[in-house]
Write an enzyme that holds these catalytic residues in place. Sequence first.
Site, PDB file in Angstrom:
ATOM      1  N   HIS B 134       0.851  -1.194   0.000  1.00 51.68           N
ATOM      2  CA  HIS B 134       0.000   0.000   0.000  1.00 51.68           C
ATOM      3  C   HIS B 134       0.875   1.229   0.000  1.00 51.68           C
ATOM      4  O   HIS B 134       1.928   1.254   0.632  1.00 51.68           O
ATOM      5  CB  HIS B 134      -0.865   0.016   1.272  1.00 51.68           C
ATOM      6  CG  HIS B 134      -1.297   1.391   1.667  1.00 51.68           C
ATOM      7  ND1 HIS B 134      -0.662   2.127   2.652  1.00 51.68           N
ATOM      8  CD2 HIS B 134      -2.285   2.185   1.188  1.00 51.68           C
ATOM      9  CE1 HIS B 134      -1.255   3.306   2.767  1.00 51.68           C
ATOM     10  NE2 HIS B 134      -2.230   3.373   1.904  1.00 51.68           N
ATOM     11  N   TYR B 137       0.296   9.101  -1.305  1.00 50.54           N
ATOM     12  CA  TYR B 137       0.994  10.378  -1.144  1.00 50.54           C
ATOM     13  C   TYR B 137       0.017  11.473  -1.533  1.00 50.54           C
ATOM     14  O   TYR B 137      -0.703  11.335  -2.516  1.00 50.54           O
ATOM     15  CB  TYR B 137       2.272  10.415  -1.996  1.00 50.54           C
ATOM     16  CG  TYR B 137       3.282   9.375  -1.528  1.00 50.54           C
ATOM     17  CD1 TYR B 137       3.989   9.553  -0.341  1.00 50.54           C
ATOM     18  CD2 TYR B 137       3.481   8.190  -2.251  1.00 50.54           C
ATOM     19  CE1 TYR B 137       4.881   8.586   0.113  1.00 50.54           C
ATOM     20  CE2 TYR B 137       4.369   7.218  -1.804  1.00 50.54           C
ATOM     21  CZ  TYR B 137       5.067   7.413  -0.618  1.00 50.54           C
ATOM     22  OH  TYR B 137       5.940   6.455  -0.170  1.00 50.54           O
ATOM     23  N   ARG B 138      -0.045  12.531  -0.690  1.00 45.67           N
ATOM     24  CA  ARG B 138      -1.114  13.515  -0.879  1.00 45.67           C
ATOM     25  C   ARG B 138      -0.643  14.937  -0.543  1.00 45.67           C
ATOM     26  O   ARG B 138       0.323  15.133   0.204  1.00 45.67           O
ATOM     27  CB  ARG B 138      -2.314  13.145  -0.001  1.00 45.67           C
ATOM     28  CG  ARG B 138      -1.959  13.028   1.466  1.00 45.67           C
ATOM     29  CD  ARG B 138      -3.063  12.405   2.323  1.00 45.67           C
ATOM     30  NE  ARG B 138      -2.599  12.270   3.708  1.00 45.67           N
ATOM     31  CZ  ARG B 138      -1.998  11.186   4.210  1.00 45.67           C
ATOM     32  NH1 ARG B 138      -1.798  10.122   3.444  1.00 45.67           N
ATOM     33  NH2 ARG B 138      -1.583  11.158   5.457  1.00 45.67           N
ATOM     34  N   VAL B 293     -17.827   5.630  -2.601  1.00 52.68           N
ATOM     35  CA  VAL B 293     -17.531   4.550  -1.658  1.00 52.68           C
ATOM     36  C   VAL B 293     -16.703   3.435  -2.295  1.00 52.68           C
ATOM     37  O   VAL B 293     -15.757   2.922  -1.692  1.00 52.68           O
ATOM     38  CB  VAL B 293     -18.851   3.970  -1.089  1.00 52.68           C
ATOM     39  CG1 VAL B 293     -18.599   2.722  -0.270  1.00 52.68           C
ATOM     40  CG2 VAL B 293     -19.548   5.024  -0.239  1.00 52.68           C
TER      41      VAL B 293
END
Lengths: 332, 332
Positions: B134, B137-138, B293
């Site tokens: 997993h 990055y934001r 969702v």
Amino acid sequence: MEEPSLAERDVLTKRESGVTDASPMRLRMEALIKEKQKEIVQAIEQVDGKNFLVDTWDRASGGGGISCVLQEGNVFEKAGVNISVVYGKLPRAAILRMRSDHKALDPDVESLDYFAAGLSVVMHPKNPMAPTVHFNYRYFETANPDGSQNAWWFGGGCDLTPCYLFDEDAIHFHKTIKEACDKHDKAYYPRFKAWCDKYFHNKHRGEARGIGGIFFDDLDETEKDQEQLFSFVQDCLNAFLPQYLPIVNRRKDMPYTEKEKQWQQIRRGRYVEFNLVHDRGTSFGLLTPGARVESILMSLPLEARWQYMHEPEKGSKEERCLNVLKNPQEWV
Amino acid sequence: MEEPSLAERDVLTKRESGVTDASPMRLRMEALIKEKQKEIVQAIEQVDGKNFLVDTWDRASGGGGISCVLQEGNVFEKAGVNISVVYGKLPRAAILRMRSDHKALDPDVESLDYFAAGLSVVMHPKNPMAPTVHFNYRYFETANPDGSQNAWWFGGGCDLTPCYLFDEDAIHFHKTIKEACDKHDKAYYPRFKAWCDKYFHNKHRGEARGIGGIFFDDLDETEKDQEQLFSFVQDCLNAFLPQYLPIVNRRKDMPYTEKEKQWQQIRRGRYVEFNLVHDRGTSFGLLTPGARVESILMSLPLEARWQYMHEPEKGSKEERCLNVLKNPQEWV
């Protein structure tokens, strides 16, 4: 010498006088749920043909539990019948939160001894035509420093979660619990049915977990007297086997396809989502120090599936079930 | 006439001048994650042999997303590579909560326009010897009423979740991301490795989700200047394929037994527990009005299993993996 704790007092009372109708409600509720656990375990073993695993444990601060789990049976993929009895200390922050519903709680103390006892059942059958069922009935009490009763209330509910919808099953399940409610108050069923639809709701999906049942919480002396509410909860507990056994018996041997099994697994994924994201009992349990995680999470199915963007076919049985979950119905 | 929104200004800027090194960081981050999404999708399609499904959608308030999901492939049970770009309004309560980490946020306004963009990857291979991976990055920014930049920060991380532990895989995964960190600050890897062990922790089980990696959040001007942090995040993104491809390539065709597959399904259940109970990104996503969702929950595995009281055998490979999850290790 320190005052004996509520748990120590109760152990003493049970040893000296046993449990009778004159005992404190704590002990009567504990005795009731133990008796009902035995009845349900026996009845389900008869349906399944396989026996439950029984684990008994004690809590350091008093109380304990009995977890009965049947796994990979003939009829049930997983079935859990759990009792827990907790003696603990409610910190001031929790007391202040609970005061909005229970004015009897003393806001001026640092902590309060509390007692909680409940019976929880979750059963996931193998056959996708047979619905998952759940109930929980519980009693909560806080004690004054001298051990006398401070605030108390009952909570609980039951709900049915089919993957394939048979109207006669939904009607039977609701009708049976409505009869138990009606004996006590004609307003209970409509009020607790609506509460159930509101509570068992997967908000993030805009769908109900299942086709409902009843749900209630915080029923205390402002509702009815303790004796009447105890009798109501007894009738709810007694309703369970008549509510569910006829349904599982007529569905457990129905033929089904691999595709229908897969739809069941996808619906089981939604069950997991509700329990882990929205269910207050599960969150509360997982946050309780020293909680027995395996007993709390016995509610999860043996297997679940998350298939990206799965949509049932137009006009299919799967679509019909989903439509009812999106628009809860009246069944009686 | 009303002032144009941040989203409208950005659409206009892109149309008029494209995206260059001189563009606002919002547009540069968006362009970067779009480019990386393409690279990763291509590389994973080459490993798997099956193509991703691509869904593109717009948000009513501006922004949108691209979800790429590969399901039931040859190598991957489920792999998701998602971009989301959000323009929204941060209500006062959220501003006050965030101020503890970002003093630049104006406490005196009723709401603030914000921008958030990120790339998220979760890949669950079929073979139980190949680990789940997993990363996310934001970039987050709030805008003054005139559209100029108010507060901003970067966040992200990567982690590896094996069911069977191969030390060489864990070492390779950590070493590769440590090299990316070291280029920018020698303190980053130890600091972000510890943060990762703390964050990806299934508290209710007392075990880590996996063998870690890095995690960081709220990196703003008090840490380094914006250009340096952007360059750091670029290097983290570039590290992903070298981090993971050699591992999945050497594990994907290993033989395995039915029992090993079942252990994988049980570990997948723990992955679901972390994501639904503890992960802040998932809860935040599920609570966001109008959230997609299916894109948020693409992180869940195709299948998972909850087996009551499962315990690995003494001295087994399964027990060794569990012991490491209970006691996070240093790998480089």
